[in-house]
Design a protein around this motif. Structure first.
Motif, PDB file in Angstrom:
ATOM      1  N   ALA A 231      -6.392   3.505   8.122  1.00 28.77           N
ATOM      2  CA  ALA A 231      -6.883   4.876   8.219  1.00 28.77           C
ATOM      3  C   ALA A 231      -5.725   5.868   8.181  1.00 28.77           C
ATOM      4  CB  ALA A 231      -7.687   5.052   9.503  1.00 28.77           C
ATOM      5  N   LEU A 232      -4.642   5.566   8.904  1.00 30.46           N
ATOM      6  CA  LEU A 232      -3.491   6.469   8.912  1.00 30.46           C
ATOM      7  C   LEU A 232      -2.811   6.526   7.548  1.00 30.46           C
ATOM      8  CD1 LEU A 232      -1.845   5.754  12.380  1.00 30.46           C
ATOM      9  CD2 LEU A 232      -3.269   7.674  11.719  1.00 30.46           C
ATOM     10  N   LEU A 233      -2.748   5.391   6.853  1.00 29.70           N
ATOM     11  CA  LEU A 233      -2.162   5.391   5.509  1.00 29.70           C
ATOM     12  C   LEU A 233      -2.966   6.273   4.561  1.00 29.70           C
ATOM     13  CD1 LEU A 233      -1.132   1.642   4.987  1.00 29.70           C
ATOM     14  CD2 LEU A 233       0.254   3.545   5.814  1.00 29.70           C
ATOM     15  N   LEU A 234      -4.259   6.427   4.845  1.00 27.61           N
ATOM     16  CA  LEU A 234      -5.138   7.265   4.019  1.00 27.61           C
ATOM     17  C   LEU A 234      -5.232   8.694   4.532  1.00 27.61           C
ATOM     18  CD1 LEU A 234      -8.005   4.672   3.484  1.00 27.61           C
ATOM     19  CD2 LEU A 234      -6.432   5.532   1.722  1.00 27.61           C
ATOM     20  N   GLY A 235      -4.486   8.988   5.596  1.00 27.96           N
ATOM     21  CA  GLY A 235      -4.521  10.331   6.156  1.00 27.96           C
ATOM     22  C   GLY A 235      -5.745  10.602   7.004  1.00 27.96           C
ATOM     23  N   LEU A 236      -6.407   9.559   7.492  1.00 30.30           N
ATOM     24  CA  LEU A 236      -7.614   9.693   8.297  1.00 30.30           C
ATOM     25  C   LEU A 236      -7.311   9.452   9.773  1.00 30.30           C
ATOM     26  CD1 LEU A 236      -9.987   7.597   5.976  1.00 30.30           C
ATOM     27  CD2 LEU A 236      -9.667  10.084   5.993  1.00 30.30           C
ATOM     28  N   ASN A 237      -8.313   9.711  10.608  1.00 29.63           N
ATOM     29  CA  ASN A 237      -8.160   9.466  12.034  1.00 29.63           C
ATOM     30  C   ASN A 237      -8.184   7.967  12.314  1.00 29.63           C
ATOM     31  OD1 ASN A 237      -9.091   9.080  14.904  1.00 29.63           O
ATOM     32  ND2 ASN A 237      -8.873  11.293  14.890  1.00 29.63           N
ATOM     33  N   ALA A 238      -7.272   7.510  13.159  1.00 26.04           N
ATOM     34  CA  ALA A 238      -7.171   6.068  13.432  1.00 26.04           C
ATOM     35  C   ALA A 238      -8.381   5.536  14.181  1.00 26.04           C
ATOM     36  CB  ALA A 238      -5.904   5.775  14.240  1.00 26.04           C
ATOM     37  N   GLY A 239      -9.007   6.382  14.999  1.00 24.53           N
ATOM     38  CA  GLY A 239     -10.188   5.948  15.739  1.00 24.53           C
ATOM     39  C   GLY A 239      -9.868   5.152  16.986  1.00 24.53           C
ATOM     40  N   ILE A 240      -8.608   5.019  17.355  1.00 25.46           N
ATOM     41  CA  ILE A 240      -8.200   4.308  18.565  1.00 25.46           C
ATOM     42  C   ILE A 240      -7.315   5.253  19.383  1.00 25.46           C
ATOM     43  CG2 ILE A 240      -6.914   2.365  19.514  1.00 25.46           C
ATOM     44  CD1 ILE A 240      -7.475   0.802  16.994  1.00 25.46           C
ATOM     45  N   PRO A 241      -7.627   5.472  20.655  1.00 28.91           N
ATOM     46  CA  PRO A 241      -6.800   6.359  21.467  1.00 28.91           C
ATOM     47  C   PRO A 241      -5.341   5.921  21.493  1.00 28.91           C
ATOM     48  CG  PRO A 241      -8.813   5.776  22.628  1.00 28.91           C
ATOM     49  CD  PRO A 241      -8.761   4.893  21.413  1.00 28.91           C
TER      50      PRO A 241
ATOM     51  N   THR B 110      -1.858  14.730  30.048  1.00 29.85           N
ATOM     52  CA  THR B 110      -1.326  13.503  29.458  1.00 29.85           C
ATOM     53  C   THR B 110      -1.842  13.239  28.039  1.00 29.85           C
ATOM     54  OG1 THR B 110      -3.074  12.053  30.293  1.00 29.85           O
ATOM     55  CG2 THR B 110      -1.208  12.507  31.767  1.00 29.85           C
ATOM     56  N   ASN B 111      -2.658  14.147  27.527  1.00 25.47           N
ATOM     57  CA  ASN B 111      -3.183  14.003  26.158  1.00 25.47           C
ATOM     58  C   ASN B 111      -3.952  12.694  25.972  1.00 25.47           C
ATOM     59  OD1 ASN B 111      -3.592  14.938  23.519  1.00 25.47           O
ATOM     60  ND2 ASN B 111      -1.776  13.890  22.736  1.00 25.47           N
ATOM     61  N   GLY B 112      -4.694  12.318  27.011  1.00 22.65           N
ATOM     62  CA  GLY B 112      -5.516  11.121  26.924  1.00 22.65           C
ATOM     63  C   GLY B 112      -4.782   9.825  27.190  1.00 22.65           C
ATOM     64  N   LYS B 113      -3.476   9.899  27.386  1.00 27.04           N
ATOM     65  CA  LYS B 113      -2.689   8.694  27.620  1.00 27.04           C
ATOM     66  C   LYS B 113      -2.661   8.362  29.116  1.00 27.04           C
ATOM     67  CE  LYS B 113       0.315   9.485  23.627  1.00 27.04           C
ATOM     68  NZ  LYS B 113       1.711   9.753  23.171  1.00 27.04           N
ATOM     69  N   PRO B 114      -2.560   7.078  29.453  1.00 31.12           N
ATOM     70  CA  PRO B 114      -2.536   6.706  30.867  1.00 31.12           C
ATOM     71  C   PRO B 114      -1.183   6.984  31.506  1.00 31.12           C
ATOM     72  CG  PRO B 114      -2.305   4.758  29.503  1.00 31.12           C
ATOM     73  CD  PRO B 114      -2.549   5.904  28.563  1.00 31.12           C
ATOM     74  N   LEU B 115      -1.209   7.083  32.825  1.00 31.72           N
ATOM     75  CA  LEU B 115       0.018   7.150  33.608  1.00 31.72           C
ATOM     76  C   LEU B 115       0.404   5.741  34.052  1.00 31.72           C
ATOM     77  CD1 LEU B 115      -0.622  10.158  36.046  1.00 31.72           C
ATOM     78  CD2 LEU B 115       1.117  10.068  34.250  1.00 31.72           C
ATOM     79  N   THR B 116       1.684   5.537  34.239  1.00 26.86           N
ATOM     80  CA  THR B 116       2.169   4.316  34.867  1.00 26.86           C
ATOM     81  C   THR B 116       2.869   4.706  36.154  1.00 26.86           C
ATOM     82  OG1 THR B 116       2.495   3.212  32.742  1.00 26.86           O
ATOM     83  CG2 THR B 116       3.634   2.285  34.641  1.00 26.86           C
ATOM     84  N   ALA B 117       2.488   4.051  37.247  1.00 24.22           N
ATOM     85  CA  ALA B 117       3.120   4.274  38.542  1.00 24.22           C
ATOM     86  C   ALA B 117       4.052   3.113  38.841  1.00 24.22           C
ATOM     87  CB  ALA B 117       2.057   4.387  39.628  1.00 24.22           C
ATOM     88  N   LEU B 118       5.298   3.402  39.195  1.00 22.41           N
ATOM     89  CA  LEU B 118       6.288   2.375  39.494  1.00 22.41           C
ATOM     90  C   LEU B 118       6.326   2.114  40.997  1.00 22.41           C
ATOM     91  CD1 LEU B 118       9.237   3.472  37.170  1.00 22.41           C
ATOM     92  CD2 LEU B 118       7.370   1.896  36.692  1.00 22.41           C
ATOM     93  N   VAL B 119       6.369   0.838  41.359  1.00 20.36           N
ATOM     94  CA  VAL B 119       6.273   0.478  42.761  1.00 20.36           C
ATOM     95  C   VAL B 119       7.184  -0.711  43.070  1.00 20.36           C
ATOM     96  CG1 VAL B 119       4.296  -1.054  42.368  1.00 20.36           C
ATOM     97  CG2 VAL B 119       4.634  -0.065  44.627  1.00 20.36           C
ATOM     98  N   ASP B 120       7.697  -0.736  44.279  1.00 21.06           N
ATOM     99  CA  ASP B 120       8.462  -1.862  44.805  1.00 21.06           C
ATOM    100  C   ASP B 120       7.510  -3.056  44.931  1.00 21.06           C
ATOM    101  OD1 ASP B 120       9.857  -3.701  46.342  1.00 21.06           O
ATOM    102  OD2 ASP B 120      10.351  -2.279  47.952  1.00 21.06           O
ATOM    103  N   PRO B 121       7.851  -4.229  44.345  1.00 20.09           N
ATOM    104  CA  PRO B 121       6.958  -5.396  44.447  1.00 20.09           C
ATOM    105  C   PRO B 121       6.587  -5.764  45.881  1.00 20.09           C
ATOM    106  CG  PRO B 121       8.684  -5.816  42.831  1.00 20.09           C
ATOM    107  CD  PRO B 121       9.031  -4.520  43.515  1.00 20.09           C
ATOM    108  N   ALA B 122       7.446  -5.433  46.834  1.00 22.19           N
ATOM    109  CA  ALA B 122       7.164  -5.756  48.231  1.00 22.19           C
ATOM    110  C   ALA B 122       5.999  -4.950  48.792  1.00 22.19           C
ATOM    111  CB  ALA B 122       8.410  -5.520  49.085  1.00 22.19           C
ATOM    112  N   LYS B 123       5.622  -3.863  48.108  1.00 18.19           N
ATOM    113  CA  LYS B 123       4.556  -2.990  48.595  1.00 18.19           C
ATOM    114  C   LYS B 123       3.174  -3.370  48.075  1.00 18.19           C
ATOM    115  CE  LYS B 123       6.964  -0.176  51.150  1.00 18.19           C
ATOM    116  NZ  LYS B 123       6.668   0.000  52.585  1.00 18.19           N
ATOM    117  N   VAL B 124       3.096  -4.362  47.204  1.00 19.62           N
ATOM    118  CA  VAL B 124       1.805  -4.768  46.641  1.00 19.62           C
ATOM    119  C   VAL B 124       1.638  -6.279  46.789  1.00 19.62           C
ATOM    120  CG1 VAL B 124       1.746  -2.847  45.005  1.00 19.62           C
ATOM    121  CG2 VAL B 124       2.750  -5.036  44.308  1.00 19.62           C
ATOM    122  N   GLU B 125       0.431  -6.740  46.493  1.00 19.07           N
ATOM    123  CA  GLU B 125       0.119  -8.161  46.586  1.00 19.07           C
ATOM    124  C   GLU B 125      -0.082  -8.739  45.190  1.00 19.07           C
ATOM    125  OE1 GLU B 125      -3.564 -11.049  48.111  1.00 19.07           O
ATOM    126  OE2 GLU B 125      -3.639  -8.874  48.435  1.00 19.07           O
ATOM    127  N   ILE B 126       0.548  -9.866  44.926  1.00 23.17           N
ATOM    128  CA  ILE B 126       0.283 -10.599  43.686  1.00 23.17           C
ATOM    129  C   ILE B 126      -0.872 -11.557  43.951  1.00 23.17           C
ATOM    130  CG2 ILE B 126       1.178 -12.297  42.048  1.00 23.17           C
ATOM    131  CD1 ILE B 126       3.937 -11.010  42.413  1.00 23.17           C
TER     132      ILE B 126
END
Length: 407
Positions: free
Chosen positions: A394-404, A184-200
């Protein structure tokens, strides 16, 4: 025993895509054109009458979500190949801005009409299944904290409690954040679920954005098929202008525009109502005071300037998406800069309007409180805080943003 338990959980799992489609199909958008525009105007009128009710309830109820569906707010990001009628980000966000000028918290919930842009990285067949019965899907997600799911054959078994699931009580489909892996290149996954299967978990006790109903969502060993997961901000599996537009930047934009709407609502009040009130001390009407006139003018100029930067950048990048031209990190950084600027200027304008409104504005039932309490919140969001300016620079300067995952 653990494998047998997992097998039982998998066997008991309903198809979340089908469930979401059936729930969403209960209400459909009016045909594009005059009927849909009239539905939007009607939704605004109803909101003026019911916004205090929503604040007291602590969420936007499903019957009002139905009015937003009729106005087309939850179909704006559905690809054409699945029967959607996607519209440009600027057009959609101007609608969210108008809603937010009446009630920012409802605008925040409506802003998630853009959320299906995330779904573009799902398998094509999964997307087709989600939209088979409806192209008016209401999505809400609690992305953080990210939990490590149990990997089983065909998917994941998920347990945890996720925060900030805005609009979850009116959602057709819920998302939960999972830790990504090597693929995932450091990015999170999102899992999709039926609202009836979880608790609010009804725990949304806040001073601002009360009506967003951003409660926690709790899952206890819920099976999520692999095809119902996607990388948040991952590569799309379809190719249309709406899927080419930068998804993470868009997520920041739809929240920032709520601040622009809150600022507009606050300025409209001090222009049309507050300025005419005479002081209880016997002084002149507020609108006749030099400080009121200059304060109003400066706030109006600040808001219009931030808004112009925001929409100008949006239109430029959208034109690239339509033309299938490369959208660079610089383009994305400008979108993020414009979003953060909108959120912070919106907050300052709300505070300026509150200052002009005088002592009466401190009362809980004063109209200015709505814009004050809600309008300060967008700039507090992680995607719109001050550090995003540094990362963009940082990106405008061609540098690393420092935030995933930035921008």
């Amino acid at each position: 025993m653990k494998d047998e338990s997992a097998a039982a959980i998998i066997a008991d799992t309903a198809d979340a895509a089908t469930a979401a489609g059936k729930l969403a199909a209960e209400v459909a958008a009016e045909p594009a054109g005059p009927a849909r525009e009239a539905a939007f105007d009607h939704a605004l009128e109803v909101l003026r009458d019911r916004r205090d009710e929503f604040n007291e309830k602590g969420h936007v109820p499903r019957d009002y979500i139905a009015l937003l569906k009729k106005a087309g707010l939850f179909g704006v990001a559905i690809p054409e190949q699945f029967g959607g009628q996607p519209q440009s980000p600027a057009k959609f966000m101007k609608q969210v801005e108008k809603i937010s000028a009446v009630d920012p918290a409802t605008g925040w919930v409506a802003s998630f009409g853009s959320a299906p842009v995330y779904f573009a990285s799902l398998p094509v067949e999964t997307q087709r299944k989600i939209y088979a019965e409806s192209t008016d899907i209401v999505f809400a997600a609690g992305m953080f904290p990210m939990f490590e799911a149990e990997r089983v054959e065909g998917g994941y078994i998920c347990s945890g409690e996720w925060q900030f699931a805005s609009g979850c009580k009116g959602a057709d489909l819920l998302g939960m954040g999972l830790r990504g892996g090597e693929g995932t290149n450091g990015k999170p996954l999102t899992a999709l679920v039926d609202p009836a299967k979880v608790e609010i978990v009804d725990n949304w006790s806040v001073a601002g954005m009360k009506a967003t109903g951003s409660h926690n969502v709790r899952a206890d060993r819920v099976f999520i098929p692999e095809e119902m997961t996607f990388v948040r901000g991952g590569e799309p599996t379809i190719d249309e202008p709406i899927s080419r537009y930068p998804v993470i930047a868009y997520a920041a934009q739809v929240l920032a525009v709520v601040a622009l709407g809150a600022a507009r609502g606050a300025l409209d009040y001090v222009t049309e109502v507050g300025s005419a009130k005479a002081s209880i001390t016997g002084g002149p009407a507020k609108g006749n005071r030099p400080v009121y006139k200059s304060g109003l003018a400066k706030a109006e100029a600040d808001l219009r300037s931030a808004r112009a930067f925001f929409y100008e950048t949006t239109e430029e990048v959208w034109a690239k998406a339509v033309a299938d031209e490369e959208i660079t990190d610089r383009d994305k950084a400008l979108l993020r800069m414009a979003s953060t600027q909108a959120a912070h200027v919106g907050r300052e304008v709300v505070l300026a309007a509150f200052n002009l409104a005088g002592t009466g504005a401190i009362f809980e039932r004063h109209p200015m409180q709505r814009f004050l309490q809600d309008g300060l919140v967008p700039a507090q969001h992680a995607m719109l805080q001050e550090h995003t300016f540094e990362a963009s620079g940082a990106l405008l300067l061609g540098l690393n943003a420092g935030i995933p995952s930035f921008p």
